[in-house]
Design an enzyme around this catalytic site. Structure first.
Site, short mmCIF file in Angstrom:
data_model
loop_
_atom_site.label_atom_id
_atom_site.label_comp_id
_atom_site.label_asym_id
_atom_site.label_seq_id
_atom_site.Cartn_x
_atom_site.Cartn_y
_atom_site.Cartn_z
N THR A 111 1.73 4.65 1.70
CA THR A 111 2.35 4.99 2.78
C THR A 111 3.56 4.05 3.04
O THR A 111 3.93 4.08 3.36
CB THR A 111 1.39 5.65 4.11
OG1 THR A 111 1.20 6.72 2.92
CG2 THR A 111 2.01 5.84 5.23
N CYS A 112 2.67 2.60 3.42
CA CYS A 112 3.77 1.83 3.96
C CYS A 112 5.05 1.70 2.94
O CYS A 112 6.00 1.52 3.33
CB CYS A 112 2.85 0.42 3.88
SG CYS A 112 1.18 0.78 4.75
N SER A 113 4.63 1.58 1.62
CA SER A 113 5.89 1.14 0.28
C SER A 113 6.55 2.19 0.79
O SER A 113 7.64 2.08 0.25
CB SER A 113 4.97 0.56 -0.41
OG SER A 113 4.56 -0.68 -0.87
N THR B 43 0.33 -0.68 0.00
CA THR B 43 -0.26 -0.34 0.15
C THR B 43 0.69 1.48 0.31
O THR B 43 1.99 1.41 0.78
CB THR B 43 -1.19 -0.32 1.12
OG1 THR B 43 -0.70 -0.20 2.56
CG2 THR B 43 -2.38 -1.06 1.19
N VAL C 260 8.24 1.40 5.56
CA VAL C 260 9.25 0.72 5.43
C VAL C 260 10.41 0.85 4.92
O VAL C 260 11.77 0.73 5.74
CB VAL C 260 8.28 -0.50 4.26
CG1 VAL C 260 9.91 -1.68 4.38
CG2 VAL C 260 8.00 -1.29 5.18
#
Length: 249
Positions: free
Chosen positions: A49-51, A47, A55
């Site tokens: 923001t996560c990517s 997703t 992370v």
């Protein structure tokens, strides 16, 4: 109401992971017992923001976390192990352990399993981070309980500032190069010798001359940018490193 579980034990669950084409069950004790662990949990693999942020920054700051006594950085998401393994490989996040909470058992035990049915996600983890010592949660940063997917306090910089307020952070360095360029090789060598991590962007693979002119106002390579500032070519980089070395002496 999102639950803060500081001073409590982490939930006792088993993570079903896949390693080298074999199923490997990992218990909570194996992850946390007699270790200092930073955990960050997020709604889903791949997703935005996560990517793009969550992370990568934890992966970048992992060496500094280790210098500050953190044994392991763990990313948890309500995804299966195949998805988590592919995401880790795509992110090149070799400094992070990805744990699949496919059934949501850990997130539910944390009191942070939330419904994302409006997005077609089913139940997912709320975004948060925590510092865990020997299985006991010492500190939690839970994103505010507002609509959407807030990302304000569970980031790597906030956690590092909590653990070690004066810790040094790595420089953000981009190096524009082209294949066969001896000055580019010199610049890379100087950065390697100084033990400084950098991102290399190669002409006609990662950027065009037009892009370089738009960013640097010049098409000559190498071009070095540090923390948003254009340093210049290999000679300018040498001078910059000399100044940094003198200042640190």
């Amino acid at each position: 109401m999102l639950e803060n579980r500081e001073n409590q034990q982490v939930p006792q669950v088993t993570f079903h992971t896949r390693r080298n084409h074999e199923w490997v069950d990992v218990t909570t004790d194996e992850v946390f017992k007699n270790k200092t662990v930073v955990v960050f949990a997020l709604p889903g693999a791949f997703t935005p923001t996560c990517s793009s942020t969550h992370v990568p920054r934890y992966n970048q700051l992992a060496p500094e976390f280790k210098r500050q006594g953190v044994d392991e950085i763990v990313c948890i998401s309500v995804n299966d192990t195949f998805v988590m393994n592919e995401w880790r490989a795509e992110q090149k996040a070799d400094n992070i352990t990805f744990l699949p909470d496919g059934n949501g058992d850990f997130s539910r035990g944390m009191g942070l399993l939330v419904s994302k049915q409006d997005l077609g996600f089913g139940d997912r983890s709320w975004r948060y981070s925590m510092l865990v010592k020997n299985g006991v949660i010492e500190k939690m940063f839970i994103e505010p309980d507002v609509p959407g997917d807030p990302f304000e306090v569970s980031d790597a910089d906030t956690m590092l500032a909590h653990i070690a307020p004066d810790a040094a952070k790595p420089l953000d360095i981009s190096l524009f190069t082209r294949k066969g360029c001896p000055f580019c090789a010199r610049a890379k060598g100087m950065l390697h010798d100084a033990g400084i991590q950098f991102e290399e962007l190669v002409l006609n693979r990662d950027y065009s001359e037009a892009s370089l002119r738009a960013v640097a106002g010049i098409s000559m390579v190498p071009q070095v940018f540090i923390n948003g500032e254009r340093i210049g070519g290999s000679d300018e980089l040498e001078q910059y490193l000399a100044r940094q070395s003198k200042a640190a002496a």
